[in-house]
Design a protein around this motif. Structure first.
Motif, PDB file in Angstrom:
ATOM      1  N   ASP A  94       0.842  -1.168   0.202  1.00 52.76           N
ATOM      2  CA  ASP A  94      -0.038  -0.154   0.253  1.00 52.76           C
ATOM      3  C   ASP A  94       0.449   1.121   0.268  1.00 52.76           C
ATOM      4  N   PRO A  95       2.237   1.422   0.989  1.00 55.73           N
ATOM      5  CA  PRO A  95       2.972   3.080   0.843  1.00 55.73           C
ATOM      6  C   PRO A  95       2.958   3.213  -1.106  1.00 55.73           C
ATOM      7  N   LEU A  96       3.878   1.532  -1.281  1.00 59.61           N
ATOM      8  CA  LEU A  96       4.204   2.247  -2.438  1.00 59.61           C
ATOM      9  C   LEU A  96       2.982   2.506  -3.314  1.00 59.61           C
ATOM     10  N   ALA A  97       2.168   1.578  -3.287  1.00 63.87           N
ATOM     11  CA  ALA A  97       1.049   1.913  -4.655  1.00 63.87           C
ATOM     12  C   ALA A  97       0.004   3.322  -4.320  1.00 63.87           C
ATOM     13  N   ASP A  98       0.157   4.120  -2.846  1.00 59.75           N
ATOM     14  CA  ASP A  98       0.024   5.550  -2.623  1.00 59.75           C
ATOM     15  C   ASP A  98       1.051   6.071  -3.010  1.00 59.75           C
ATOM     16  N   GLU A  99       1.917   6.075  -3.182  1.00 61.65           N
ATOM     17  CA  GLU A  99       3.034   6.896  -3.753  1.00 61.65           C
ATOM     18  C   GLU A  99       3.007   6.881  -5.684  1.00 61.65           C
ATOM     19  N   LEU A 100       2.783   5.729  -6.233  1.00 66.45           N
ATOM     20  CA  LEU A 100       2.493   5.821  -7.723  1.00 66.45           C
ATOM     21  C   LEU A 100       1.589   6.708  -8.039  1.00 66.45           C
ATOM     22  N   ARG A 101       0.202   6.469  -7.440  1.00 65.30           N
ATOM     23  CA  ARG A 101      -1.262   7.199  -7.324  1.00 65.30           C
ATOM     24  C   ARG A 101      -1.266   8.127  -7.869  1.00 65.30           C
ATOM     25  N   GLY A 102       0.042   9.174  -6.241  1.00 69.50           N
ATOM     26  CA  GLY A 102       0.028   9.976  -6.145  1.00 69.50           C
ATOM     27  C   GLY A 102       0.872  10.838  -7.548  1.00 69.50           C
ATOM     28  N   GLU A 103       1.644   9.840  -7.975  1.00 67.53           N
ATOM     29  CA  GLU A 103       2.643  11.082  -9.386  1.00 67.53           C
ATOM     30  C   GLU A 103       1.887  10.800 -10.346  1.00 67.53           C
ATOM     31  N   ILE A 104       0.182   9.326 -10.502  1.00 68.67           N
ATOM     32  CA  ILE A 104      -0.395   9.544 -11.583  1.00 68.67           C
ATOM     33  C   ILE A 104      -1.366  10.733 -11.857  1.00 68.67           C
ATOM     34  N   GLU A 105      -1.981  10.869 -10.241  1.00 65.21           N
ATOM     35  CA  GLU A 105      -2.732  11.945  -9.985  1.00 65.21           C
ATOM     36  C   GLU A 105      -1.912  13.635 -10.266  1.00 65.21           C
ATOM     37  N   LYS A 106      -0.812  14.196 -10.189  1.00 62.57           N
ATOM     38  CA  LYS A 106      -0.557  14.415 -10.352  1.00 62.57           C
ATOM     39  C   LYS A 106      -0.345  14.983 -11.965  1.00 62.57           C
ATOM     40  N   VAL A 107       0.210  13.772 -12.776  1.00 63.00           N
ATOM     41  CA  VAL A 107       0.517  13.555 -13.951  1.00 63.00           C
ATOM     42  C   VAL A 107      -0.965  14.600 -14.725  1.00 63.00           C
ATOM     43  N   GLU A 108      -1.047  13.829 -14.776  1.00 61.95           N
ATOM     44  CA  GLU A 108      -3.082  13.295 -14.925  1.00 61.95           C
ATOM     45  C   GLU A 108      -3.340  15.608 -14.519  1.00 61.95           C
ATOM     46  N   LYS A 109      -3.170  16.302 -14.159  1.00 65.00           N
ATOM     47  CA  LYS A 109      -3.330  17.323 -14.038  1.00 65.00           C
ATOM     48  C   LYS A 109      -3.328  18.502 -14.586  1.00 65.00           C
TER      49      LYS A 109
END
Length: 109
Positions: A94-109
C-alpha cells in the motif's frame, strides 16, 4: 492528443519505473508462494479423502475424525491467509502503491 492517449501513456510510463516493478515483485513474491502452498494443502485434503479413507476416518474425539478436522482447517487456513495478506499489503504494498497513485494524479492534472 486525446485524453485516452494521455492516460495510457501515463500508465505506460509508471509501469516502466523501478518502483512499479518493485511493487509487482513484492506482490508476486508473496502471492505466488502462498497460492502454491494453499493449493498443495487443499489437494492434500482431497487426495487423502479419496485415497486414504481409513486414515481420514480415524476418530480423534467422540465422532470428530481426522477428515472433519482437516476440513475445518481449510477454513482456518483461508482466514489466516486473508489476514496475513492484509497485513502484508498494508506494510509492503500500500505505501508504494499510494506513492505511485500520487504521481499519476499529479501528471493527470
Amino acid at each position: 492528443m486525446t485524453t485516452e492517449q494521455h492516460d495510457s501513456s501515463v500508465y505506460e510510463q509508471i509501469r516502466a519505473t523501478d518502483r512499479f516493478q518493485e511493487l509487482r515483485r513484492r506482490y508476486r513474491s508473496w502471492a505466488f508462494p502462498m497460492t502454491v502452498a494453499f493449493l498443495v494443502w487443499y489437494l492434500l485434503y482431497v487426495v487423502l479423502s479419496a485415497f486414504a479413507r481409513d486414515f481420514m476416518a480415524i476418530k480423534v474425539l467422540g465422532n470428530i475424525n481426522v477428515a472433519l478436522i482437516f476440513g475445518l482447517l481449510q477454513f482456518v487456513s483461508t482466514f489466516y491467509i486473508s489476514w496475513a495478506y492484509a497485513r502484508h499489503s498494508a506494510a509492503k504494498l500500500d505505501p508504494l502503491a499510494d506513492e505511485l497513485r500520487g504521481e499519476i494524479e499529479k501528471v493527470e492534472k
